[in-house]
Write a protein that holds these residues in place. Structure first.
Motif, mmCIF file in Angstrom:
data_model
loop_
_atom_site.group_PDB
_atom_site.id
_atom_site.type_symbol
_atom_site.label_atom_id
_atom_site.label_comp_id
_atom_site.label_asym_id
_atom_site.label_seq_id
_atom_site.Cartn_x
_atom_site.Cartn_y
_atom_site.Cartn_z
ATOM 1 N N UNK A 50 -6.837 37.103 74.114
ATOM 2 C CA UNK A 50 -6.446 37.006 72.263
ATOM 3 C C UNK A 50 -5.545 37.934 71.562
ATOM 4 N N UNK A 51 -4.931 37.265 71.210
ATOM 5 C CA UNK A 51 -3.507 38.396 70.858
ATOM 6 C C UNK A 51 -4.113 38.722 69.076
ATOM 7 N N UNK A 52 -3.491 39.702 68.201
ATOM 8 C CA UNK A 52 -4.079 40.273 67.252
ATOM 9 C C UNK A 52 -2.089 40.169 66.721
ATOM 10 N N UNK A 53 -2.116 39.363 65.777
ATOM 11 C CA UNK A 53 -0.319 39.931 64.784
ATOM 12 C C UNK A 53 -0.078 41.305 64.676
ATOM 13 N N UNK A 54 0.429 41.796 64.772
ATOM 14 C CA UNK A 54 0.686 43.724 64.503
ATOM 15 C C UNK A 54 1.213 43.097 62.793
ATOM 16 N N UNK A 55 1.832 42.734 61.641
ATOM 17 C CA UNK A 55 2.451 42.622 60.775
ATOM 18 C C UNK A 55 3.142 40.834 60.045
ATOM 19 N N UNK A 56 2.995 40.608 59.587
ATOM 20 C CA UNK A 56 3.220 39.310 58.640
ATOM 21 C C UNK A 56 2.634 38.472 59.508
ATOM 22 N N UNK A 57 3.214 37.649 60.638
ATOM 23 C CA UNK A 57 3.605 36.149 61.228
ATOM 24 C C UNK A 57 4.505 35.664 61.821
ATOM 25 N N UNK A 58 5.343 35.282 60.936
ATOM 26 C CA UNK A 58 6.497 34.280 61.606
ATOM 27 C C UNK A 58 7.848 34.912 62.371
ATOM 28 N N UNK A 59 7.448 36.472 61.368
ATOM 29 C CA UNK A 59 8.820 37.010 62.623
ATOM 30 C C UNK A 59 8.095 38.418 63.321
ATOM 31 N N UNK A 60 6.899 38.063 62.879
ATOM 32 C CA UNK A 60 5.882 39.557 64.460
ATOM 33 C C UNK A 60 6.024 38.851 65.591
ATOM 34 N N UNK A 61 6.389 40.500 66.818
ATOM 35 C CA UNK A 61 6.679 40.080 68.023
ATOM 36 C C UNK A 61 5.882 39.128 68.307
ATOM 37 N N UNK A 62 4.626 39.430 68.258
ATOM 38 C CA UNK A 62 3.325 38.361 69.097
ATOM 39 C C UNK A 62 3.967 36.875 69.051
ATOM 40 N N UNK A 63 4.719 36.428 67.804
ATOM 41 C CA UNK A 63 4.914 34.751 67.291
ATOM 42 C C UNK A 63 5.665 34.440 68.666
ATOM 43 N N UNK A 64 6.135 34.919 69.906
ATOM 44 C CA UNK A 64 6.701 34.239 70.787
ATOM 45 C C UNK A 64 5.782 32.881 71.160
#
Length: 439
Positions: free
Chosen positions: A143-157
């Motif tokens: 389960x990954x939590x988004x850091x900031x925002x979403x669209x360009x957040x590092x986790x969005x890969x």
């Protein structure tokens, strides 16, 4: 090559000098060099303004109760850095952090020499988490939590099996935008093609943005209050009780130890998401597992009671949305008791609205400060509030100790504000309370 945990941590934190650099190209570059570990992960992606971490905690606790091995990636940390990458709720070891850094650092050095530039601290940690759960220690589900925002957040890969957006509120406006629609657009960026999206977003403006993105991505959209609901809510002093209902499932007598109506909504979102996976045959759950997982879920620093009599609480209400949720929970729970609220914040937050919320609180207000580059001073914040009755103190330890040591039985002490502040206060208070109990 780093040989110790401290050296590794120092290197990670040294990346703070690169600030926040939204974008996915540096992450994609590193993951390609690592042979795409994100493709080996079965992941749930959780975004939103508030409630992300709590939702992760509910998902993790239910899945662990069901017998699955569960990885989580969260931020920021409250007690120790390692908790950002956890296995079944336990932070990974210092040696594993060092091993991960020794894997990622050569890539960071190489990337720094390209036109993409240096990876940030958060990008480094995200890459570490993806490599850990994709290669070093594969698990059943992450389960990954988004850091900031979403669209360009590092986790969005990552390539999730489902997505959750808890809510949308005004936060990080200098990066995400000055309207709910703009912020919702950034949050909705984590929605993936044909991947179901669960949300507790209520504001119609924000929801329409998410709905549009889901339609474009052909992603099934399920909303709290429409596709699944909570009912029979009962708030006790130290828990919340409710029932969950959808078209296909009703679960009575659910209980959580995280306080506030917003936590019921977060729990319902987690239950809805996991029940969908159960329906797909991805996982196996039953009502007792869900019930037991929810009541065991723990997320430090969120309306957390450190001492019951007299009551001492900490809460990372670091934006207007969080502060409103805190105010509602306190009013609902401690009517007739005297509230004393200690607050400290970062100056890059929306302090104007937070000032208004604090001023409207039926509480004795104290403002302090802490050692952090972006922290507001006590006097700066008091001036912003225009409230002359606020008491300021530059040393938070002395202030909190004085308040704790002079508490009456009918008083409630609440320390709130920045999560960075709470990460300092929580261990300090726990230590002080433990010493008092020993004596």
């Amino acid at each position: 090559m780093f040989h110790t945990y401290d050296e590794s941590l120092d290197w990670i934190h040294s990346r703070l000098r690169f600030g926040i650099k939204p974008g996915l190209n540096r992450m994609k570059w590193m993951l390609e060099k690592l042979d795409h570990p994100q493709k080996k992960i079965k992941a749930v992606h959780v975004g939103g303004t508030n409630g992300k971490g709590s939702t992760v905690a509910y998902c993790r606790s239910i899945l662990v109760e069901a017998g699955y091995e569960v990885g989580t990636f969260t931020s920021p940390y409250i007690e120790q850095f390692n908790e950002r990458i956890s296995l079944n709720g336990r932070p990974i070891s210092d040696d594993e952090i060092t091993s991960l850094v020794n894997t990622i650092k050569p890539l960071a050095d190489e990337l720094e020499e390209t036109e993409l530039g240096s990876p940030t601290e958060f990008e480094i940690i995200t890459a570490m988490a993806i490599y850990y759960f994709g290669v070093m220690n594969p698990v059943d589900i992450t389960v990954f939590e988004v850091g900031l925002g979403g669209r360009y957040d590092s986790t969005n890969v990552i390539e999730p099996i489902l997505t959750v957006i808890t809510n949308v509120g005004m936060d990080h406006t200098q990066i995400l935008g000055n309207s709910l629609e703009e912020i919702a657009y950034e949050k909705a960026g984590i929605i993936k093609q044909s991947t179901p999206i669960f949300t507790a977003v209520k504001d119609d403006r924000a929801f329409k943005v998410i709905q549009k993105e889901a339609k474009e991505k052909e992603a099934q959209l399920l909303q709290l209050g429409h596709d699944f609901v909570v009912k029979d809510i009962l708030s006790t002093e130290y828990s919340e009780r409710f029932a969950y209902k959808s078209v296909t499932e009703t679960i009575e007598n659910l209980e959580i130890r995280l306080l506030g109506h917003h936590q019921i909504e977060n729990a319902a979102g987690a239950v809805a998401a996991l029940l969908w996976l159960h329906g797909q045959g991805t996982i196996r759950l039953n009502k007792e597992v869900i019930r037991a997982g929810l009541v065991k879920a723990n997320w430090p620093g969120r309306l957390e009671v450190l001492q019951k009599e007299p009551t001492i609480m900490v809460d990372g209400a670091h934006n207007p949305e969080g502060l409103r949720a805190l105010t509602a929970a306190l009013e609902n729970r401690f009517f007739g008791k005297k509230l004393k609220v200690v607050f400290a914040a970062l100056k890059d937050k929306d302090l104007t609205e937070m000032c208004t919320i604090l001023n409207d609180m039926n509480a004795e207000l104290y403002v302090t400060e802490f050692d952090f580059p972006r922290a507001a001073t006590a006097e700066e914040f008091k001036k912003m509030t225009g409230n002359q009755t606020i008491i300021t103190h530059s040393d938070w330890k002395i202030l909190i100790n004085n308040l704790k040591n002079t508490m009456q039985y009918n008083e409630v002490l609440v320390v709130t504000g920045s999560l960075y502040f709470i990460s300092l206060v929580r261990p300090f208070l726990k230590d002080q309370i433990a010493k008092l109990n020993i004596e």
